[in-house]
Enzyme design. Structure first.
Site, PDB file in Angstrom:
ATOM      1  N   LYS A 182       0.879  -1.171   0.000  1.00  0.00           N
ATOM      2  CA  LYS A 182       0.000   0.000   0.000  1.00  0.00           C
ATOM      3  C   LYS A 182       0.912   1.216   0.000  1.00  0.00           C
ATOM      4  CE  LYS A 182      -1.814   3.073   1.923  1.00  0.00           C
ATOM      5  NZ  LYS A 182      -1.548   4.463   1.519  1.00  0.00           N
ATOM      6  N   GLU A 257       9.620   1.659  10.987  1.00  0.00           N
ATOM      7  CA  GLU A 257      10.651   2.686  10.746  1.00  0.00           C
ATOM      8  C   GLU A 257       9.937   4.028  10.799  1.00  0.00           C
ATOM      9  OE1 GLU A 257      13.620   1.811  10.692  1.00  0.00           O
ATOM     10  OE2 GLU A 257      13.775  -0.185   9.814  1.00  0.00           O
ATOM     11  N   CYS A 291      14.075  10.989   6.601  1.00  0.00           N
ATOM     12  CA  CYS A 291      13.905  10.574   7.993  1.00  0.00           C
ATOM     13  C   CYS A 291      15.192  10.748   8.799  1.00  0.00           C
ATOM     14  CB  CYS A 291      13.426   9.129   8.056  1.00  0.00           C
ATOM     15  SG  CYS A 291      14.474   7.990   7.157  1.00  0.00           S
ATOM     16  N   GLU A 389       9.645  16.929  14.483  1.00  0.00           N
ATOM     17  CA  GLU A 389      10.118  16.634  13.126  1.00  0.00           C
ATOM     18  C   GLU A 389       9.405  17.558  12.138  1.00  0.00           C
ATOM     19  OE1 GLU A 389       8.892  12.914  11.219  1.00  0.00           O
ATOM     20  OE2 GLU A 389      10.929  12.672  10.482  1.00  0.00           O
TER      21      GLU A 389
HETATM   22  P1  NAD Z   1       2.438   8.701   7.301  1.00  0.00           P
HETATM   23  O1  NAD Z   1       2.573   8.001   8.590  1.00  0.00           O
HETATM   24  O2  NAD Z   1       1.451   9.805   7.180  1.00  0.00           O
HETATM   25  O3  NAD Z   1       2.036   7.670   6.141  1.00  0.00           O
HETATM   26  C1  NAD Z   1       2.835   6.552   5.828  1.00  0.00           C
HETATM   27  C2  NAD Z   1       1.966   5.487   5.188  1.00  0.00           C
HETATM   28  O4  NAD Z   1       1.027   5.011   6.147  1.00  0.00           O
HETATM   29  C3  NAD Z   1       1.138   5.970   3.992  1.00  0.00           C
HETATM   30  O5  NAD Z   1       1.098   4.958   3.010  1.00  0.00           O
HETATM   31  C4  NAD Z   1      -0.233   6.178   4.619  1.00  0.00           C
HETATM   32  O6  NAD Z   1      -1.280   6.054   3.679  1.00  0.00           O
HETATM   33  C5  NAD Z   1      -0.276   5.033   5.610  1.00  0.00           C
HETATM   34  N1  NAD Z   1      -1.234   5.209   6.707  1.00  0.00           N
HETATM   35  C6  NAD Z   1      -1.658   6.352   7.274  1.00  0.00           C
HETATM   36  N2  NAD Z   1      -2.549   6.095   8.258  1.00  0.00           N
HETATM   37  C7  NAD Z   1      -2.687   4.751   8.321  1.00  0.00           C
HETATM   38  C8  NAD Z   1      -3.457   3.863   9.126  1.00  0.00           C
HETATM   39  N3  NAD Z   1      -4.288   4.317  10.058  1.00  0.00           N
HETATM   40  N4  NAD Z   1      -3.330   2.536   8.939  1.00  0.00           N
HETATM   41  C9  NAD Z   1      -2.493   2.057   7.990  1.00  0.00           C
HETATM   42  N5  NAD Z   1      -1.761   2.836   7.177  1.00  0.00           N
HETATM   43  C10 NAD Z   1      -1.840   4.177   7.341  1.00  0.00           C
HETATM   44  O7  NAD Z   1       3.889   9.186   6.910  1.00  0.00           O
HETATM   45  P2  NAD Z   1       4.330  10.081   5.665  1.00  0.00           P
HETATM   46  O8  NAD Z   1       3.908  11.489   5.942  1.00  0.00           O
HETATM   47  O9  NAD Z   1       3.882   9.418   4.409  1.00  0.00           O
HETATM   48  O10 NAD Z   1       5.916   9.942   5.707  1.00  0.00           O
HETATM   49  C11 NAD Z   1       6.747  10.781   6.428  1.00  0.00           C
HETATM   50  C12 NAD Z   1       7.185  10.129   7.724  1.00  0.00           C
HETATM   51  O11 NAD Z   1       7.865   8.910   7.464  1.00  0.00           O
HETATM   52  C13 NAD Z   1       8.180  10.970   8.505  1.00  0.00           C
HETATM   53  O12 NAD Z   1       7.849  10.949   9.861  1.00  0.00           O
HETATM   54  C14 NAD Z   1       9.509  10.258   8.277  1.00  0.00           C
HETATM   55  O13 NAD Z   1      10.491  10.463   9.260  1.00  0.00           O
HETATM   56  C15 NAD Z   1       9.074   8.848   8.221  1.00  0.00           C
HETATM   57  N6  NAD Z   1      10.076   8.028   7.544  1.00  0.00           N
HETATM   58  C16 NAD Z   1      10.828   7.159   8.299  1.00  0.00           C
HETATM   59  C17 NAD Z   1      11.816   6.398   7.694  1.00  0.00           C
HETATM   60  C18 NAD Z   1      12.653   5.446   8.501  1.00  0.00           C
HETATM   61  O14 NAD Z   1      13.251   4.581   7.908  1.00  0.00           O
HETATM   62  N7  NAD Z   1      12.698   5.559   9.814  1.00  0.00           N
HETATM   63  C19 NAD Z   1      12.028   6.516   6.327  1.00  0.00           C
HETATM   64  C20 NAD Z   1      11.248   7.400   5.596  1.00  0.00           C
HETATM   65  C21 NAD Z   1      10.265   8.154   6.222  1.00  0.00           C
END
Ligand code: NAD
Length: 496
Positions: A182, A257, A291, A389
């Site tokens: 997804k 992550e 991230c 962040e």
């Molecule tokens: P997000 O949490 O908003 O969304 C990530 C994914 O989760 C998307 O596909 C979204 O549709 C899905 N999602 C959202 N709500 C959900 C739910 N209730 N149930 C299941 N899936 C759901 O994050 P984002 O804004 O897309 O990404 C940015 C974040 O990701 C930042 O905090 C960044 O630090 C983090 N990130 C971490 C790493 C790492 O390796 N630690 C790498 C890249 C990004």
């Protein structure tokens, strides 16, 4: 020349059981170009009904298909083909990624190559893999029978989407799992290329399935589906908490992550020229939507003024503009919602620190999600821009007077993903690395990682480490098989 890549579908479909399909409901959602914020295409908007179909296909492929039963070498051959095709299509892929995400094209090309490498790496790893065997002389032989875990639910964010998807697809497929991906709803375009790549590489039907859609609908249904054996999630810490709760119901395996607010600690004895290059790249590359961004720079008082001045001077000269231009260093943020969030932090920062560079839209770019590289100095540790962040091209600089203070400041957030330490004192470098609460530490470098080493965060930055064999361990079960060779001491219940 048009920025828009060719071959963008009018509706980006799901991919279920080897077919490109619309949503059961027929619903779609709009996808925006971050440079104009115009809707350039639609994507199928999945919900529970689509997830049900995708999980059913993945379950069939797992239970009846060849993939989990293939020899490692056979799977590796297909993974290597995936890597070759990804590499050959690198330019097309990067053009789509740049158009959809606003990431600078040169950086998107690098991410495409890294995606290919992820498949090649896990292909090598499964062929070379060995598992433990223990001999208990005269009595027993114990060995580990490694088995793929089942149907993997993979949920990914919008920053470097294609590369981050490869990060989960590589090891899950290598382990013999079947998957439902997804991808993030802001950036579904490059993910639509996976189906073609996998078909050309002859991945068996049903092994890879993709459902587009919102987190609260498609993502939620995938997490809660009793047919998914594990969830691998990358995204925000708050989403991670929610998914954690939802996985608990079925006691699903989870890998998380999450977010970061990583420190870069600058001691006065560091090589300042190198440190400047590295810390500028560390926070402003990938538009700051990274991230592991070193978004809090802690600087020893003796070099503080010089560092701030030189850092801000360089930040002001960073080339912000059209992401498809090869000279661009910072492109457009992914989406107007995210742009608003980053801009609100820029405004908050004006009351929390001394603005040295940026502070709003760059000149000459009145439209699109552009933010000028923004530098705040004298930021106190209780400031929101020190603690939260931002995930954009914004950095907070804070002075320190001693190693103890530097360590305390470095650890003074709820996150613990990465840390960067700059010093030419070997012992201090290691002391700091060992004292810092972070999953990953770099001494005198930005984030450059060998794929064998662990990746992951501590505290609010994640749960579990992936990378190398750790990823294979996450996607497989290690069943212990005990064989009796001789006599076993058995208390004789009921024999007396
Ligand atoms: P997000 O949490 O908003 O969304 C990530 C994914 O989760 C998307 O596909 C979204 O549709 C899905 N999602 C959202 N709500 C959900 C739910 N209730 N149930 C299941 N899936 C759901 O994050 P984002 O804004 O897309 O990404 C940015 C974040 O990701 C930042 O905090 C960044 O630090 C983090 N990130 C971490 C790493 C790492 O390796 N630690 C790498 C890249 C990004």
């Amino acid at each position: 020349m048009s920025r828009k890549p060719e071959n963008i579908p009018a509706v980006i479909p799901h991919y279920i059981d080897g077919e490109r399909v619309e949503s059961v409901s027929g619903e779609t959602f709009g996808v925006l170009d971050p440079v104009t914020n115009e809707t350039y295409t639609q994507a199928a908007s999945g919900d529970k009904a689509d997830i049900d179909l995708a999980v059913a296909a993945a379950t069939r492929a797992f239970e009846e298909g060849p993939w989990p039963r293939m020899k490692a070498r056979e799977r590796a051959r297909i993974l290597n083909r995936i890597a070759d095709i990804t590499e050959t299509r690198g330019h097309e892929l990067a053009a789509m990624e740049t158009y959809d995400t606003g990431l600078p094209i040169t950086q998107a090309r690098g991410q495409a190559m890294r995606a290919a490498e992820n498949f090649r790496f896990f292909a090598d790893l499964i062929v070379a893999q060995s598992d433990d065997t223990y001999k208990v002389p005269g009595q027993q032989m114990n060995y580990v029978n490694r088995k793929p875990k089942g149907v993997a639910g993979l949920i990914t964010p919008w920053n470097t989407p294609f590369m981050l998807e490869s990060w989960k697809l590589g090891p899950s497929l290598a382990s013999g799992c079947t998957v439902v991906l997804k991808p993030a709803e802001f950036t579904p375009l490059s993910a639509s290329l996976w189906a073609g790549i996998f078909e050309e590489a002859e991945l068996p039907k049903g092994v890879f399935n993709l459902v587009n859609g919102l987190g609260e609908t498609a993502g939620d249904a995938l997490v809660k589906h009793e047919g998914t054996d594990l969830i691998s999630f990358t995204g925000e810490s708050s989403t991670g908490k929610l998914i954690f709760r939802n996985c608990a119901e079925h006691l699903k395996a989870m890998s998380m992550e999450l977010g970061g607010k990583s420190p870069a600690v600058m001691f006065a004895d560091a090589d300042l020229d190198e440190a400047l290059d590295s810390t500028l790249f560390g926070v402003f590359s990938l538009n700051g939507e990274r991230c592991t961004a070193g978004s809090r720079i802690l600087v020893e008082r003796a070099i503080y003024d010089e560092f701030c001045e030189r850092y801000a001077e360089r930040a002001r000269k960073i080339r912000v503009g059209d992401p498809s231009d090869t000279s661009t260093e910072v492109g457009a943020l992914v989406h107007p919602e995210h742009f608003e969030k980053v801009m609100s932090y820029v405004e908050i920062g004006k009351g929390e620190g001394r603005l040295l560079a940026g502070g709003g839209r760059p000149e000459g770019l009145p439209e699109g999600n552009y933010v000028a590289p923004t530098v705040f100095a004298d930021v106190k540790p209780d400031a929101r821009i020190f603690q939260e962040e931002i995930f954009g091209p914004v950095v907070a600089i804070t002075p320190f007077d001693s190693e103890d203070e530097a360590l305390a400041l470095a650890n003074d957030t709820r996150y613990g993903l990465a840390a960067y330490v700059w010093t030419n004192d070997l012992r201090r470098g290691h002391r700091m690395a060992q004292g810092i609460e972070a999953g990953m530490v770099w001494l005198n470098s930005h984030n450059v990682r060998d794929l064998r080493s662990p990746f992951g965060g501590v505290k609010a930055s994640g749960l579990g480490h992936e990378g190398g064999y750790r990823s294979l361990d996450f996607y497989s079960d290690q069943q212990a098989v005990h064989i009796t060779l001789g006599d076993v001491h058995t208390p004789r219940f009921g024999a007396h």
